[in-house]
Scaffold this motif. Structure first.
Motif, PDB file in Angstrom:
ATOM      1  N   ASN A   1       0.790  -1.198   0.048  1.00  0.00           N
ATOM      2  CA  ASN A   1      -0.069   0.142  -0.055  1.00  0.00           C
ATOM      3  C   ASN A   1       0.810   1.136  -0.165  1.00  0.00           C
ATOM      4  OD1 ASN A   1      -2.499  -1.181  -0.274  1.00  0.00           O
ATOM      5  ND2 ASN A   1      -2.291  -1.434   2.227  1.00  0.00           N
ATOM      6  N   PHE A   2       2.052   1.280  -0.236  1.00  0.00           N
ATOM      7  CA  PHE A   2       2.981   2.282  -0.400  1.00  0.00           C
ATOM      8  C   PHE A   2       2.750   2.975  -1.670  1.00  0.00           C
ATOM      9  CE2 PHE A   2       7.247   3.731  -1.607  1.00  0.00           C
ATOM     10  CZ  PHE A   2       7.339   5.014  -0.934  1.00  0.00           C
ATOM     11  N   VAL A   3       2.327   4.188  -1.691  1.00  0.00           N
ATOM     12  CA  VAL A   3       2.029   4.826  -2.903  1.00  0.00           C
ATOM     13  C   VAL A   3       3.165   5.339  -3.468  1.00  0.00           C
ATOM     14  CG1 VAL A   3       0.638   6.788  -3.822  1.00  0.00           C
ATOM     15  CG2 VAL A   3      -0.512   5.293  -2.365  1.00  0.00           C
ATOM     16  N   GLY A   4       4.033   6.117  -2.717  1.00  0.00           N
ATOM     17  CA  GLY A   4       5.318   6.752  -3.167  1.00  0.00           C
ATOM     18  C   GLY A   4       5.704   7.786  -2.145  1.00  0.00           C
ATOM     19  N   THR A   5       6.835   8.387  -2.613  1.00  0.00           N
ATOM     20  CA  THR A   5       7.363   9.621  -1.613  1.00  0.00           C
ATOM     21  C   THR A   5       7.671  10.969  -2.454  1.00  0.00           C
ATOM     22  OG1 THR A   5       8.617   7.975  -0.318  1.00  0.00           O
ATOM     23  CG2 THR A   5       9.410  10.317  -0.330  1.00  0.00           C
ATOM     24  N   PHE A   6       7.098  11.960  -2.115  1.00  0.00           N
ATOM     25  CA  PHE A   6       7.423  13.062  -2.753  1.00  0.00           C
ATOM     26  C   PHE A   6       8.562  13.853  -1.973  1.00  0.00           C
ATOM     27  CE2 PHE A   6       2.838  13.650  -3.895  1.00  0.00           C
ATOM     28  CZ  PHE A   6       3.050  13.834  -5.245  1.00  0.00           C
ATOM     29  N   ILE A   7       9.441  14.317  -2.727  1.00  0.00           N
ATOM     30  CA  ILE A   7      10.651  15.022  -2.457  1.00  0.00           C
ATOM     31  C   ILE A   7      10.351  16.474  -2.360  1.00  0.00           C
ATOM     32  CG2 ILE A   7      13.091  15.684  -2.340  1.00  0.00           C
ATOM     33  CD1 ILE A   7      13.404  12.882  -3.339  1.00  0.00           C
ATOM     34  N   TRP A   8      10.024  17.230  -1.257  1.00  0.00           N
ATOM     35  CA  TRP A   8       9.663  18.592  -1.468  1.00  0.00           C
ATOM     36  C   TRP A   8      10.938  19.697  -1.133  1.00  0.00           C
ATOM     37  CZ3 TRP A   8       7.883  22.011   2.873  1.00  0.00           C
ATOM     38  CH2 TRP A   8       7.527  23.338   2.333  1.00  0.00           C
ATOM     39  N   ARG A   9      11.546  20.407  -2.240  1.00  0.00           N
ATOM     40  CA  ARG A   9      12.351  21.419  -1.971  1.00  0.00           C
ATOM     41  C   ARG A   9      11.756  22.381  -1.242  1.00  0.00           C
ATOM     42  NH1 ARG A   9      15.696  25.349  -6.393  1.00  0.00           N
ATOM     43  NH2 ARG A   9      17.628  25.281  -5.336  1.00  0.00           N
ATOM     44  N   LYS A  10      12.038  22.577  -0.216  1.00  0.00           N
ATOM     45  CA  LYS A  10      11.429  23.478   0.848  1.00  0.00           C
ATOM     46  C   LYS A  10      12.038  24.965   1.023  1.00  0.00           C
ATOM     47  CE  LYS A  10      13.280  21.862   5.263  1.00  0.00           C
ATOM     48  NZ  LYS A  10      13.072  21.242   6.412  1.00  0.00           N
ATOM     49  N   LYS A  11      13.248  24.920   0.569  1.00  0.00           N
ATOM     50  CA  LYS A  11      13.940  26.071   0.715  1.00  0.00           C
ATOM     51  C   LYS A  11      15.134  26.249  -0.351  1.00  0.00           C
ATOM     52  CE  LYS A  11      17.441  25.131   3.920  1.00  0.00           C
ATOM     53  NZ  LYS A  11      18.033  25.564   5.586  1.00  0.00           N
ATOM     54  N   ASN A  12      15.626  27.427  -0.568  1.00  0.00           N
ATOM     55  CA  ASN A  12      16.624  27.704  -1.730  1.00  0.00           C
ATOM     56  C   ASN A  12      17.724  28.609  -1.261  1.00  0.00           C
ATOM     57  OD1 ASN A  12      17.848  28.057  -4.085  1.00  0.00           O
ATOM     58  ND2 ASN A  12      16.429  29.242  -5.000  1.00  0.00           N
ATOM     59  N   GLY A  13      19.003  28.021  -1.052  1.00  0.00           N
ATOM     60  CA  GLY A  13      19.874  28.859  -0.512  1.00  0.00           C
ATOM     61  C   GLY A  13      20.176  28.919   0.924  1.00  0.00           C
ATOM     62  N   GLY A  14      20.931  29.440   1.592  1.00  0.00           N
ATOM     63  CA  GLY A  14      21.130  29.717   2.943  1.00  0.00           C
ATOM     64  C   GLY A  14      21.625  28.464   3.725  1.00  0.00           C
TER      65      GLY A  14
ATOM     66  N   VAL B   1      24.248  21.531   2.769  1.00  0.00           N
ATOM     67  CA  VAL B   1      22.865  22.533   2.803  1.00  0.00           C
ATOM     68  C   VAL B   1      21.662  21.495   2.650  1.00  0.00           C
ATOM     69  CG1 VAL B   1      21.467  24.492   2.365  1.00  0.00           C
ATOM     70  CG2 VAL B   1      24.027  24.643   2.021  1.00  0.00           C
ATOM     71  N   ILE B   2      20.758  21.468   3.643  1.00  0.00           N
ATOM     72  CA  ILE B   2      19.661  20.534   3.174  1.00  0.00           C
ATOM     73  C   ILE B   2      18.694  21.302   2.907  1.00  0.00           C
ATOM     74  CG2 ILE B   2      17.808  18.944   4.526  1.00  0.00           C
ATOM     75  CD1 ILE B   2      20.713  17.739   4.264  1.00  0.00           C
ATOM     76  N   GLU B   3      18.100  21.042   1.600  1.00  0.00           N
ATOM     77  CA  GLU B   3      16.994  21.916   0.957  1.00  0.00           C
ATOM     78  C   GLU B   3      15.549  21.353   0.944  1.00  0.00           C
ATOM     79  OE1 GLU B   3      19.325  25.314  -1.743  1.00  0.00           O
ATOM     80  OE2 GLU B   3      18.409  23.297  -2.864  1.00  0.00           O
ATOM     81  N   HIS B   4      15.548  20.098   1.421  1.00  0.00           N
ATOM     82  CA  HIS B   4      14.212  19.310   1.241  1.00  0.00           C
ATOM     83  C   HIS B   4      13.812  18.634   2.409  1.00  0.00           C
ATOM     84  CE1 HIS B   4      17.500  16.114   1.109  1.00  0.00           C
ATOM     85  NE2 HIS B   4      16.537  15.257   1.344  1.00  0.00           N
ATOM     86  N   GLU B   5      12.641  18.081   2.168  1.00  0.00           N
ATOM     87  CA  GLU B   5      12.083  17.210   3.184  1.00  0.00           C
ATOM     88  C   GLU B   5      10.963  16.053   2.343  1.00  0.00           C
ATOM     89  OE1 GLU B   5       8.223  19.126   5.191  1.00  0.00           O
ATOM     90  OE2 GLU B   5      10.199  19.692   6.033  1.00  0.00           O
TER      91      GLU B   5
END
Length: 368
Positions: free
Chosen positions: A41-54, A62-66
């Motif tokens: 029942n695993f549909v999938g995983t989105f990788i969201w780029r939550k910030k840019n830079g910094g 630099v971690i830009e995703h979750e």
């Protein structure tokens, strides 16, 4: 684990859950969800780029995703791909059979070499009678996208379009315009949907001042997730509601497509978050507000009920009084009315309660 079990029980058979998580616990969460919901029942995983830079103070990079993990309740779940009508403008070429567009017959990308599919390396005859073989992207021997029988069919039906570049013939497959629809598949990497900065901007706009709530999710991101997994009459539950973005996004989506999705938010009132932010935010979205620039923003309408959970009565179960029983019955009446979507209380007496639908609301079943 207990919360995931509860979430699974609350899902309909067609339901799906999305869970936002960062690197710290993503691997553990995946294993836990496999156990609770089942690997199938695993549909999938989105990788969201939550910030840019910094983030220059980070030790390594630099971690830009979750991540946003997704699991369905059962195989009754349906993912609704975006479907759009093909525009005739996409089919720029024309012959006696109509408008068409072209796609290279030589394979590209992965597995495009001759050794990947030897049976799909063979010659075809160009307009000048010369033999043409497929060439891989690296310039070596390649392979065709179709087998010999399909290639012969395309050639016999004049479905091959030829172009000559740098003294070399390049064959393409013709695809004619027929007014059909095309499916646009969602991508797993949400690269430029929105970021935490967009979410942090929304609250000051709503409240007309800087808000102290940290890292609220942007409504654009929530809409992106809600659209393919809901019907116009779906119910959406967020039991870690935070600033209330999920309800905000649900109302925006209803406004856009004429849906009547319902949304339930659950949030602890620690530091007055639930009342001062979660509830107040969505109240303003419904009724209208003045933004940070002093401009009036019209409300989206809708209606909302706000409930607090608490224990009924002050006695142990062995010492329940008649007053406790009456109070409990009246609270249960409110829950029954809520279940029927009859949110407007008309009258409450010691032995009965009367509720009715609010204007514009719809009953959940024949008893509403």
């Amino acid at each position: 684990h207990k919360r995931l079990e509860l979430a699974k029980n609350l899902l309909s058979e067609r339901g799906v859950i999305f869970i936002s998580i960062d690197d710290n616990e993503q691997a553990n969460l995946k294993l836990l969800c496999d156990q609770v919901f089942g690997e199938k029942n695993f549909v999938g995983t989105f990788i969201w780029r939550k910030k840019n830079g910094g983030g220059q103070a980070k030790e390594y990079f630099v971690i830009e995703h979750e991540y946003i993990l997704s699991y369905r309740k059962s195989d009754s779940f349906v993912w609704n791909d975006e479907v759009v009508e093909r525009g005739k403008s996409e089919y720029k070429k024309i012959d006696e059979f109509g408008n068409f567009r072209i796609t290279k017959l030589a394979k590209w990308g992965n597995t495009a070499r001759r050794e990947d599919r030897p049976s799909m390396y063979f010659p075809i005859i160009a307009p000048d009678g010369t033999k043409v073989y497929p060439i891989a992207p690296d310039g070596g021997d390649g392979r065709w996208r179709v087998g010999a029988s399909r290639m012969q069919e395309l050639l016999s039906k004049q479905m091959v379009y030829w172009e000559k570049k740098d003294n070399r013939w390049i064959p393409y497959e013709k695809e004619y315009f027929d007014g059909q629809f095309k499916v646009i598949k969602e991508r797993s990497i949400l690269y430029e949907v929105a970021n935490t900065g967009d979410g942090s901007t929304e609250l000051p706009e709503l409240f007309g001042k800087k808000d102290e709530f940290e890292n609220p999710k942007p409504s654009v991101l929530l809409k992106k997730i809600i659209i393919p997994v809901t019907q116009p009459s779906s119910t959406i539950l967020d039991f870690f509601a935070g600033s209330g973005t999920t309800m905000h996004a649900t109302m925006q989506l209803n406004e856009e497509d004429g849906g009547h999705r319902q949304c339930i938010l659950v949030q602890q009132n620690e530091n007055d978050i639930c009342e001062a932010v979660t509830y107040e935010r969505n109240k303003r979205v419904m009724q209208g507000y003045t933004n940070a620039k002093g401009e009036a923003v019209a409300g989206l309408g809708n209606s909302m009920k706000y409930y607090r959970t608490a224990f009924v009565g002050e006695h142990k179960i062995t010492d329940i009084t008649d007053a406790d029983k009456v109070a409990l019955t009246q609270k249960a009446g409110c829950l029954l009315a809520l279940g029927e979507n009859n949110l407007e209380e008309i009258k409450t007496a010691k032995s009965y309660q009367i509720f009715q639908l609010r204007k514009g609301d719809k009953p959940t079943n024949d008893f509403g």
